[in-house]
Design a protein around this motif. Structure first.
Motif, PDB file in Angstrom:
ATOM      1  N   UNK A 144       0.938  -1.002  -0.018  1.00 51.26           N
ATOM      2  CA  UNK A 144       0.154  -0.256   0.045  1.00 51.26           C
ATOM      3  C   UNK A 144       1.268   0.746   0.146  1.00 51.26           C
ATOM      4  N   UNK A 145       2.245   1.368   0.737  1.00 51.97           N
ATOM      5  CA  UNK A 145       2.349   2.383   0.593  1.00 51.97           C
ATOM      6  C   UNK A 145       3.751   2.561  -0.117  1.00 51.97           C
ATOM      7  N   UNK A 146       3.385   1.473  -1.535  1.00 51.67           N
ATOM      8  CA  UNK A 146       4.314   1.821  -1.940  1.00 51.67           C
ATOM      9  C   UNK A 146       3.271   2.419  -3.736  1.00 51.67           C
TER      10      UNK A 146
ATOM     11  N   UNK B 276       3.770   5.809  -5.661  1.00 48.41           N
ATOM     12  CA  UNK B 276       4.023   5.877  -6.936  1.00 48.41           C
ATOM     13  C   UNK B 276       2.512   7.183  -7.162  1.00 48.41           C
ATOM     14  N   UNK B 277       1.796   7.312  -6.241  1.00 51.49           N
ATOM     15  CA  UNK B 277       1.224   8.885  -6.725  1.00 51.49           C
ATOM     16  C   UNK B 277       1.685   9.838  -5.771  1.00 51.49           C
TER      17      UNK B 277
ATOM     18  N   UNK C 244      14.073   6.822  -8.605  1.00 49.89           N
ATOM     19  CA  UNK C 244      13.617   7.794  -8.670  1.00 49.89           C
ATOM     20  C   UNK C 244      15.118   9.366  -8.774  1.00 49.89           C
ATOM     21  N   UNK C 245      15.824   9.032  -8.077  1.00 48.55           N
ATOM     22  CA  UNK C 245      17.272   9.477  -8.335  1.00 48.55           C
ATOM     23  C   UNK C 245      17.981   8.925  -9.524  1.00 48.55           C
ATOM     24  N   UNK C 246      17.830   8.386 -10.223  1.00 49.58           N
ATOM     25  CA  UNK C 246      18.076   7.410 -11.179  1.00 49.58           C
ATOM     26  C   UNK C 246      19.401   6.094 -10.430  1.00 49.58           C
TER      27      UNK C 246
ATOM     28  N   UNK D 263       9.750  15.462  -5.086  1.00 54.95           N
ATOM     29  CA  UNK D 263       9.005  14.476  -4.206  1.00 54.95           C
ATOM     30  C   UNK D 263      10.078  13.470  -3.808  1.00 54.95           C
ATOM     31  N   UNK D 264      11.459  13.211  -4.336  1.00 53.30           N
ATOM     32  CA  UNK D 264      12.314  12.453  -4.167  1.00 53.30           C
ATOM     33  C   UNK D 264      13.184  13.107  -2.802  1.00 53.30           C
TER      34      UNK D 264
END
Length: 613
Positions: free
Chosen positions: A284-286, A290-291, A318-320, A332-333
């Motif tokens: 659920x956290x992921x 994601x949203x 998200x950082x790559x 957000x990251x």
């Protein structure tokens, strides 16, 4: 009863000689299903701070955990209360304050036997102590004897004194260890144990029989047992396991589906345990992250096993994941990466764990990567420089530090940093050597001096890799194996001697494995016409072989991966290569020796190139 009293006396005497302090039940009888009070008498000369807590470890077949309980002064001693699951038989206790481990009884922990009321219960408690050692080492960082051959000997002594233990899962634990040590099948003994389990005719004993029959591909027996269990226990543990597997395999885990699954877990299976709930709330956290719904994620943090790890995992993606790969949603990251650090700081205020600092180092490195990509170089340098001073930089961290150092300080400091690292025999990422050469060429410095430094760096790297391989595998020689591939043809590792071989261990349920596959496909394509072979070893699948074959075939076909997949159906190869987590990639040289083993494929191409020179 007299024998039990005598044995307990010797246990207590041995305990007294092995530790200067003591921990014991305040009331001699352990109360099942209730809080129990324990007395802690610290060793002389060991100061106990007012904020100290007892770290209480329990472990048994289906559960484990560490509870925290504050110490309360009681005369010359201290007391603490704790409730552990009814199935717990022993506990190990370590005392800590906010800065350090205050007392771990010379890295052995304080051992308390909870159930000793008769010969049968005492035997099971003594066996449970052996079982808990793994968790004592992993969770409390204790120095306990976990050598397989020693554990086997200890089990055998217990079986002589308490023969009824051969009808308990203790005996199954012993058989599995025996098989691992002797590298020979103990099939007949294990199947005989399964037959005893069938005769016991309880849900848990039938489940043990089922998994044994599955292990030895006795399909008719396993199917019969499974049908009986599901029929007699429609809301039991096996049905719950099926429910969990269905949840894992569900292709579209949206918020409504996960919440419905949590409700099913609680109502149908009557399971409110943190261990099970963590699994669902983690998914659920992921979804929430994601949203980019931070508030919803915060609302379920208490249900997560490690919310700081969850935030860091998403922030790192998200950082790559590297300096050269573009990041996305960096604002957000940065927010959730900082949240991971803040949560760890809060944990450090509650209690001390040695791993908190190493986790903080890792998550601070993620945050610095993100800040660097946001162009916030000074702030990024602050975090990376702190990590450098604390010795907390891994390969990725050093690479990040190097890039930030150049932005904040300049090439002179970069050159000094790289040369100092080389002269201290540090293992450096390839980017360090490339940057050093760039500086030498740009500043017209003696290239022979650079070559000497490069040679020294290469030697340090090779020596470190060789040591890591021997430490991990006991020997550099790759163990041969023969497995069938997707076409049903036998693939033998030794047939590829003279080639560079990459083994990639994976499973269809493993998200990180699948996330690594695009990069692996790039490598397969890059080295397609070169002297390199990739074998994707599918392992640790908990389904029938034909079902695994179909699932793997469908997945590989759908994704259009050009992979030579081989099936480690009996999990023998993964055991021989001592794989503890997947994905894991192993690089084998042309001479058949292991050169590298790791969970990341980030530098795998560079390592292959080295072997092709």
């Amino acid at each position: 009863m007299k024998k039990i009293t005598i044995l307990l006396f010797f246990l207590l005497v041995n305990s007294a000689f092995s530790q200067a302090g003591k921990i014991y039940l305040k009331n001699s009888k352990f109360k099942v299903g209730a809080e129990n009070t324990y007395v802690y008498e610290p060793p002389k000369g060991v100061p106990i701070e007012t904020n100290s807590k007892a770290n209480i470890l329990y472990a048994f077949d289906t559960d484990f955990g560490v509870n925290l309980s504050p110490l309360k002064k009681s005369g010359k001693a201290y007391e603490f209360t704790a409730k552990v699951p009814d199935s717990a038989r022993t506990i190990r206790v370590v005392i800590s304050d906010l800065q350090k481990i205050a007392d771990n009884n010379n890295k052995k922990g304080y051992l308390v036997y909870l159930k000793t009321q008769n010969e049968s219960e005492l035997g099971k408690s003594l066996a449970n102590e052996i079982f808990t050692r793994y968790y004592g080492k992993a969770l409390l960082k204790l120095d306990l004897d976990e050598k397989p051959e020693n554990l086997i000997s200890e089990y055998e002594v217990l079986f002589k004194k308490y023969p009824n233990l051969k009808n308990d899962n203790t005996y199954l634990n012993y058989l599995y260890r025996l098989e691992n040590v002797k590298k020979t099948q103990v099939r007949d003994e294990t199947i005989a144990f399964a037959e005893r389990c069938v005769k016991k005719n309880t849900e848990s004993s039938l489940a043990s029989a089922y998994y044994i029959y599955e292990k030895y591909s006795m399909n008719a027996e396993s199917e019969k047992i499974k049908k009986e269990i599901l029929s007699r226990y429609p809301d039991g543990e096996m049905q719950k396991a099926t429910f969990l597997h269905d949840f894992i395999d569900h292709p579209d885990k949206n918020e409504a589906y996960v919440l419905e699954s949590i409700n099913t877990l609680k109502t149908r299976f009557k399971d409110n345990s943190n261990r099970s709930l963590n699994f669902f709330y983690g998914s659920l956290a992921y979804i929430y992250l994601k949203n980019k719904d931070l508030e919803k994620t915060k609302s379920i943090e208490s249900y997560l096993y490690s919310p700081s790890s969850t935030y860091n995992d998403v922030a790192w993606k998200l950082s790559g994941e590297s300096l050269t790969t573009p990041g996305k949603d960096l604002e957000f990251a940065a927010t959730i990466s900082k949240r991971s650090l803040d949560l760890l700081e809060e944990k450090k205020k509650e209690n001390y764990y040695p791993e908190y600092q190493s986790l903080y180092n890792m998550y601070a490195d993620t945050y610095a990567h993100i800040l660097y990509k946001q162009g916030k170089y000074e702030e990024a340098f602050k975090y990376q420089d702190e990590l450098k001073k604390a010795g907390g930089l891994d390969g990725n961290g050093k690479e990040c530090y190097l890039a930030i150092l150049e932005k904040v300080k300049g090439k002179k400091e970069v050159k000094e940093y790289i040369e100092n690292e080389i002269n201290s025999n540090a293992v450096l990422p390839p980017a360090f050597i490339s940057k050093l050469k760039e500086i030498y060429v740009a500043q017209n410095l003696p290239i022979d001096q650079y070559e000497k430094l490069k040679e020294k760096a290469d030697e340090a790297t090779k020596a470190a890799r060789a040591k890591n391989v021997v430490d991990a595998f006991g020997s550099a020689t790759a163990t041969d194996f023969t497995l069938k591939n997707l076409d049903g043809k036998e693939v033998k590792l030794s047939d590829y001697k003279g080639k560079v071989v990459v083994l990639d261990f994976w499973a269809t349920w493993c998200g990180p494995c699948k996330a690594s596959f695009p990069k692996m496909q790039d490598l397969v394509t890059k080295y397609k016409d070169k002297n390199v072979t990739f074998l994707f070893v599918n392992t640790w699948e908990n389904k029938k072989e034909d079902e695994v074959l179909k699932n793997v075939t469908d997945y590989i076909t759908e994704k259009k991966y050009d992979f030579n997949v081989v099936f480690d159906s009996k999990a023998e190869v993964v055991k021989n290569y001592k794989i503890e987590a997947i994905p894991t990639s192993i690089l084998i040289g042309k001479d058949g020796n292991i050169l590298f083993s790791g969970h990341s494929n980030a530098n795998l191409g560079d390592l292959i190139d080295e072997q092709l020179k």
